[in-house]
Design a protein around this motif. Sequence first.
Motif, PDB file in Angstrom:
ATOM      1  N   ILE A  77      68.648  24.893  37.605  1.00  0.00           N
ATOM      2  CA  ILE A  77      69.429  26.215  36.768  1.00  0.00           C
ATOM      3  C   ILE A  77      68.905  25.891  35.484  1.00  0.00           C
ATOM      4  N   PRO A  78      68.176  27.373  35.699  1.00  0.00           N
ATOM      5  CA  PRO A  78      68.084  27.569  34.476  1.00  0.00           C
ATOM      6  C   PRO A  78      67.730  27.605  33.255  1.00  0.00           C
ATOM      7  N   SER A  79      68.668  27.174  32.665  1.00  0.00           N
ATOM      8  CA  SER A  79      68.551  26.202  31.201  1.00  0.00           C
ATOM      9  C   SER A  79      68.167  24.711  31.497  1.00  0.00           C
ATOM     10  N   LYS A  80      67.872  23.965  32.870  1.00  0.00           N
ATOM     11  CA  LYS A  80      67.629  22.665  31.877  1.00  0.00           C
ATOM     12  C   LYS A  80      65.740  23.282  32.571  1.00  0.00           C
ATOM     13  N   HIS A  81      65.691  23.826  33.768  1.00  0.00           N
ATOM     14  CA  HIS A  81      64.179  23.797  34.504  1.00  0.00           C
ATOM     15  C   HIS A  81      63.641  24.735  34.139  1.00  0.00           C
ATOM     16  N   LEU A  82      63.824  25.560  32.968  1.00  0.00           N
ATOM     17  CA  LEU A  82      62.882  26.511  32.830  1.00  0.00           C
ATOM     18  C   LEU A  82      63.079  26.584  30.964  1.00  0.00           C
ATOM     19  N   ILE A  83      62.280  25.865  31.172  1.00  0.00           N
ATOM     20  CA  ILE A  83      61.678  25.661  29.629  1.00  0.00           C
ATOM     21  C   ILE A  83      60.456  26.047  28.701  1.00  0.00           C
ATOM     22  N   CYS A  84      60.812  26.294  27.089  1.00  0.00           N
ATOM     23  CA  CYS A  84      59.869  26.808  26.621  1.00  0.00           C
ATOM     24  C   CYS A  84      59.700  25.782  25.480  1.00  0.00           C
ATOM     25  N   ASP A  85      58.543  25.802  25.415  1.00  0.00           N
ATOM     26  CA  ASP A  85      58.196  24.598  24.254  1.00  0.00           C
ATOM     27  C   ASP A  85      56.336  25.293  23.997  1.00  0.00           C
ATOM     28  N   ILE A  86      55.790  24.654  22.823  1.00  0.00           N
ATOM     29  CA  ILE A  86      54.289  24.893  22.578  1.00  0.00           C
ATOM     30  C   ILE A  86      53.271  23.817  23.396  1.00  0.00           C
ATOM     31  N   CYS A  87      52.969  24.804  24.249  1.00  0.00           N
ATOM     32  CA  CYS A  87      51.786  24.453  24.980  1.00  0.00           C
ATOM     33  C   CYS A  87      50.430  24.262  24.027  1.00  0.00           C
ATOM     34  N   PRO A  88      50.170  22.703  24.328  1.00  0.00           N
ATOM     35  CA  PRO A  88      47.940  22.689  23.527  1.00  0.00           C
ATOM     36  C   PRO A  88      47.334  23.609  24.956  1.00  0.00           C
ATOM     37  N   LEU A  93      50.418  31.158  30.642  1.00  0.00           N
ATOM     38  CA  LEU A  93      51.720  31.487  30.230  1.00  0.00           C
ATOM     39  C   LEU A  93      52.822  30.668  30.325  1.00  0.00           C
ATOM     40  N   ALA A  94      52.390  30.327  31.525  1.00  0.00           N
ATOM     41  CA  ALA A  94      53.617  29.115  32.095  1.00  0.00           C
ATOM     42  C   ALA A  94      52.696  28.511  32.791  1.00  0.00           C
ATOM     43  N   GLY A  95      53.897  27.001  33.567  1.00  0.00           N
ATOM     44  CA  GLY A  95      53.716  25.960  34.443  1.00  0.00           C
ATOM     45  C   GLY A  95      54.177  25.339  35.075  1.00  0.00           C
ATOM     46  N   PHE A  96      54.067  24.877  36.958  1.00  0.00           N
ATOM     47  CA  PHE A  96      55.122  24.464  36.744  1.00  0.00           C
ATOM     48  C   PHE A  96      54.288  22.974  37.346  1.00  0.00           C
ATOM     49  N   LEU A 100      59.605  17.937  37.058  1.00  0.00           N
ATOM     50  CA  LEU A 100      60.029  18.650  35.444  1.00  0.00           C
ATOM     51  C   LEU A 100      60.725  19.964  35.814  1.00  0.00           C
ATOM     52  N   GLY A 101      59.790  20.884  36.825  1.00  0.00           N
ATOM     53  CA  GLY A 101      60.050  22.107  36.324  1.00  0.00           C
ATOM     54  C   GLY A 101      58.862  23.619  35.869  1.00  0.00           C
ATOM     55  N   ILE A 102      59.533  24.140  34.967  1.00  0.00           N
ATOM     56  CA  ILE A 102      58.575  25.313  34.644  1.00  0.00           C
ATOM     57  C   ILE A 102      58.259  25.577  33.559  1.00  0.00           C
ATOM     58  N   LEU A 103      57.233  25.221  33.040  1.00  0.00           N
ATOM     59  CA  LEU A 103      57.655  25.248  31.333  1.00  0.00           C
ATOM     60  C   LEU A 103      56.850  26.506  31.161  1.00  0.00           C
ATOM     61  N   ILE A 104      56.917  27.539  30.069  1.00  0.00           N
ATOM     62  CA  ILE A 104      56.660  28.862  29.817  1.00  0.00           C
ATOM     63  C   ILE A 104      55.885  28.082  27.868  1.00  0.00           C
ATOM     64  N   CYS A 105      54.829  29.089  28.075  1.00  0.00           N
ATOM     65  CA  CYS A 105      54.234  28.382  26.966  1.00  0.00           C
ATOM     66  C   CYS A 105      54.074  28.770  25.682  1.00  0.00           C
ATOM     67  N   ALA A 106      55.098  29.113  24.847  1.00  0.00           N
ATOM     68  CA  ALA A 106      55.728  29.782  23.997  1.00  0.00           C
ATOM     69  C   ALA A 106      55.154  30.143  22.902  1.00  0.00           C
ATOM     70  N   ASN A 107      53.510  29.557  22.526  1.00  0.00           N
ATOM     71  CA  ASN A 107      52.852  30.207  21.606  1.00  0.00           C
ATOM     72  C   ASN A 107      51.720  30.675  22.173  1.00  0.00           C
ATOM     73  N   GLN A 108      52.029  30.822  23.716  1.00  0.00           N
ATOM     74  CA  GLN A 108      51.240  31.956  24.576  1.00  0.00           C
ATOM     75  C   GLN A 108      51.071  33.093  24.284  1.00  0.00           C
ATOM     76  N   ILE A 109      52.500  33.803  24.159  1.00  0.00           N
ATOM     77  CA  ILE A 109      53.368  34.405  24.297  1.00  0.00           C
ATOM     78  C   ILE A 109      53.397  35.844  22.621  1.00  0.00           C
ATOM     79  N   SER A 110      52.981  36.581  23.091  1.00  0.00           N
ATOM     80  CA  SER A 110      52.048  37.940  22.345  1.00  0.00           C
ATOM     81  C   SER A 110      52.857  38.885  22.009  1.00  0.00           C
TER      82      SER A 110
END
Length: 225
Positions: A77-88, A93-96, A100-110
């Motif tokens: 479910i994209p809204s549950k398994h494709l999430i944005c957050d701040i990555c250390p 830009l993203a990881g799997f 938990l699913g897919i994390l998009i690194c919001a702080n790496q997008i410019s």
Amino acid sequence: MSEIKAAQDKKKCDDCYKYRDELLKNSPAVIYMSQQIEKLAQTHPKYRKQIDNIDKSLFNKNNIDNSSESNKSPIFIPSKHLICDICPDNTKLAGFHPDLGILICANQISSSNKFLLESSITHEMIHYYDNMRFKVDLNNLKHHACTEIRASMLSGECAMSFEFFRKFSTFKMFGGFKDCVRRRATLSVINNPNCKSQEIAEKVVDEVWNSCFGDTRPFDDVFFG
């Protein structure tokens, strides 16, 4: 965390969700991978039980109306398994994660790299797809190398324009695509804790290259760019 920093991070995540939702609506590759993941979920009922056992609170960060997703299986479910957050980690830009699913690194997008987000999300969705098909064991370097070869090959991230953006100005008209896929797969395997050296990573990529580079599923062909 200061209030200013918290507000800045929230703004980055809000923007990230807007980019995500735009791609879910308009990107042929992201839409297609969503459909293929859903197709796998519908034909393998065991995934319903697998997702039901996951802590849903881990995916509580979303800005999308779930009503349109109510008829989908719970495996993706994209809204549950494709999430944005701040990555250390400031290297991608993203990881799997298999659970938990897919994390998009919001702080790496410019503004300068936003155009890479489509291929990055597609890359991670291919990992998601592969994990469903094969139950990829990332502790196994051959498994890791194979899914990385496929993700780099099928996501479009090795298109010539992206290579120039990454400063690989020596990109060759003939062979440059394969060089890019091999390089990026090797770099990923090097970062696996079970990989002891670059030589081992290169050897593992070589061992699985023919079978994995030849597997374009769920796509019919490869986009070379």
